[in-house]
Design a protein around this motif. Structure first.
Motif, mmCIF file in Angstrom:
data_model
loop_
_atom_site.group_PDB
_atom_site.id
_atom_site.type_symbol
_atom_site.label_atom_id
_atom_site.label_comp_id
_atom_site.label_asym_id
_atom_site.label_seq_id
_atom_site.Cartn_x
_atom_site.Cartn_y
_atom_site.Cartn_z
ATOM 1 N N ALA A 181 12.272 -8.240 1.269
ATOM 2 C CA ALA A 181 11.094 -8.623 1.136
ATOM 3 C C ALA A 181 10.439 -8.203 -0.206
ATOM 4 O O ALA A 181 9.872 -9.049 -0.711
ATOM 5 C CB ALA A 181 10.166 -7.981 2.263
ATOM 6 N N GLU A 187 10.748 -18.254 1.598
ATOM 7 C CA GLU A 187 10.944 -17.914 2.920
ATOM 8 C C GLU A 187 11.851 -16.716 3.378
ATOM 9 O O GLU A 187 11.409 -16.200 4.317
ATOM 10 C CB GLU A 187 11.617 -19.581 3.814
ATOM 11 C CG GLU A 187 10.806 -20.514 3.541
ATOM 12 C CD GLU A 187 9.709 -20.524 4.472
ATOM 13 O OE1 GLU A 187 9.705 -19.907 5.602
ATOM 14 O OE2 GLU A 187 8.474 -21.073 4.159
ATOM 15 N N ARG A 189 11.499 -13.996 1.945
ATOM 16 C CA ARG A 189 10.575 -12.947 1.697
ATOM 17 C C ARG A 189 9.899 -12.899 3.130
ATOM 18 O O ARG A 189 9.752 -11.536 3.488
ATOM 19 C CB ARG A 189 9.894 -13.113 0.483
ATOM 20 C CG ARG A 189 8.484 -12.083 0.420
ATOM 21 C CD ARG A 189 7.800 -12.553 -0.830
ATOM 22 N NE ARG A 189 6.562 -11.502 -0.779
ATOM 23 C CZ ARG A 189 5.847 -11.567 -1.796
ATOM 24 N NH1 ARG A 189 5.635 -12.733 -2.616
ATOM 25 N NH2 ARG A 189 4.880 -10.720 -1.913
ATOM 26 N N HIS A 190 9.158 -13.967 3.603
ATOM 27 C CA HIS A 190 8.620 -14.116 4.608
ATOM 28 C C HIS A 190 8.977 -13.605 5.931
ATOM 29 O O HIS A 190 8.561 -12.768 6.905
ATOM 30 C CB HIS A 190 7.786 -15.319 4.777
ATOM 31 C CG HIS A 190 6.612 -15.594 3.665
ATOM 32 N ND1 HIS A 190 5.770 -14.926 3.438
ATOM 33 C CD2 HIS A 190 6.932 -16.641 2.863
ATOM 34 C CE1 HIS A 190 4.944 -15.522 2.303
ATOM 35 N NE2 HIS A 190 5.727 -16.367 2.084
ATOM 36 N N ARG A 193 9.694 -9.812 5.741
ATOM 37 C CA ARG A 193 8.610 -9.051 6.228
ATOM 38 C C ARG A 193 8.146 -9.009 7.458
ATOM 39 O O ARG A 193 7.701 -7.921 8.208
ATOM 40 C CB ARG A 193 7.321 -9.545 5.227
ATOM 41 C CG ARG A 193 6.244 -8.749 5.238
ATOM 42 C CD ARG A 193 5.049 -9.005 4.179
ATOM 43 N NE ARG A 193 4.560 -10.036 4.079
ATOM 44 C CZ ARG A 193 4.060 -10.827 3.403
ATOM 45 N NH1 ARG A 193 3.948 -10.335 2.061
ATOM 46 N NH2 ARG A 193 3.431 -12.311 3.585
ATOM 47 N N ASN A 194 8.300 -10.284 8.188
ATOM 48 C CA ASN A 194 8.083 -10.217 9.600
ATOM 49 C C ASN A 194 8.899 -9.482 10.491
ATOM 50 O O ASN A 194 8.643 -9.038 11.422
ATOM 51 C CB ASN A 194 7.953 -11.811 10.004
ATOM 52 C CG ASN A 194 7.055 -12.674 9.397
ATOM 53 O OD1 ASN A 194 5.819 -12.040 9.016
ATOM 54 N ND2 ASN A 194 6.933 -13.984 9.252
ATOM 55 N N GLY A 244 1.475 -6.536 4.170
ATOM 56 C CA GLY A 244 2.151 -7.277 3.124
ATOM 57 C C GLY A 244 2.576 -6.286 1.887
ATOM 58 O O GLY A 244 2.467 -7.223 0.730
#
Length: 339
Positions: A181, A187, A189-190, A193-194, A244
């Motif tokens: 992340a 995408e 990265r997201h 993080r999720n 974040g």
């Protein structure tokens, strides 16, 4: 402070460096099939660790070499008693290194898929077995009066050690997710993080259980403080990931691993390998140490060269500090070893 204690502390620092740095390497490898949906995204993930993974492994080599030179009895008993798990770790690391080098040698999808599997397995085996090994060292193993390991391989697969393996696995997955992340964009990265937020929760449960068990078995006041701070750092990592703040979250897992390893060495001291046999002999920083002259020579060498190594590795991370994304990956077939 005696030189035996100094070198016990230095070896602890080397293991802290190894687990905090190689830990996210393992995590990236483990998450390769989870976070990357195509070959370009897999190349992005591999590129996040491409410039640093081999440098991170140097910490392991130095830790092993320092143990051999400073505490030869510890090294001999450890490597003879833990021969099979350490051999499996070594094979996994070799296969993983080969995968990084050979994955891009051919454009064939099946060729890449096989090496991707090698990266995943080569990351999984050490992630689990390092936890199993260190848990057994903390718990104690059957060592006789001649400092010989008197147990078998399956003696190492006890519930406490298996919990240790699951804990390191979860920690490295979380650490790797936060590193991805931090180092990627778009995408990937997201997704990373999720994934990191629930991963922190699972890791926290396992880590608290393992560290509490450790504290009850062999803990000291120093280890208790380190373990509590490690737990707080992990909670902080989860909170930072939720809002974040990838940098702070990654720093949180970095500190968590560092404090957890430091706490384990504090719980172990002054032993280096306790014996569980009634008539056995535990290895300590005194009876397992090399001669005073050897330790003096090693200390001078460490004082001269350690700052140089740290400066070079720090410079490497600074040079490759920027995020990467799929648009940075050329469409043409790779020609370099890690692309």
């Amino acid at each position: 402070m005696e030189l035996t204690t100094v070198w016990f502390v230095l070896i602890a620092v080397l293991w802290i460096g190894y687990f905090t740095l190689e830990g996210f390497d393992f995590g990236v490898g483990l998450l390769l099939p989870v976070l990357a949906h195509d070959d370009t995204e897999r190349r992005v993930m591999i590129n996040t660790i491409g410039p640093v993974w081999d440098g991170n492994e140097v910490w392991l080599l130095v830790a092993g070499g320092a143990t051999f030179a400073a505490f030869p009895e510890w090294y001999a008993t450890l490597f003879s008693g833990f021969y099979l798990p350490l051999l499996l770790i070594l094979i996994a690391l070799i296969v993983r290194g080969l995968a990084f080098e050979y994955r891009a040698k051919r454009p064939d999808a099946r060729w890449k898929a096989r090496w991707d599997l090698a990266i995943i397995v080569g990351s999984l085996v050490p992630s689990v077995l390092w936890g199993v090994a260190f848990a057994n060292i903390l718990r104690g193993v059957p060592i006789d009066s001649d400092f010989e390991y008197a147990g078998g391989f399956f003696d190492l697969l006890n519930p406490y050690a298996l919990l240790g393996g699951l804990t390191t696995l979860a920690l490295f997955v979380t650490h790797g997710a936060l590193f991805v992340a931090l180092k990627t964009d778009g995408e990937i990265r997201h997704r990373a993080r999720n994934l990191a937020v629930p991963s922190v929760a699972v890791t926290a449960v396992l880590a608290v259980a393992f560290l509490t068990w450790t504290q009850q078995q062999t803990g000291t006041t120093g280890s208790a403080v380190a373990f509590v701070l490690a737990a707080l750092a992990l909670v902080g990592a989860g909170l930072a990931a939720r809002v974040g703040r990838e940098g702070w979250a990654f720093a949180g897992t970095f500190v968590t691993i560092a404090l957890a390893v430091a706490g384990m060495f504090l719980a172990l001291f002054p032993d280096v390998m306790p014996s569980t046999l009634a008539g056995g002999a535990s290895l300590t920083t005194t009876n397992a140490a090399a001669t005073s002259y050897t330790l003096k020579i090693m200390t001078v060498t460490a004082v001269v060269f350690t700052p140089l190594v740290l400066a070079y590795q720090g410079w490497t991370y600074w040079v490759f500090r920027k995020r990467i994304a799929t648009h940075h990956i050329p469409a043409a077939a790779e020609s370099a070893s890690v692309r």
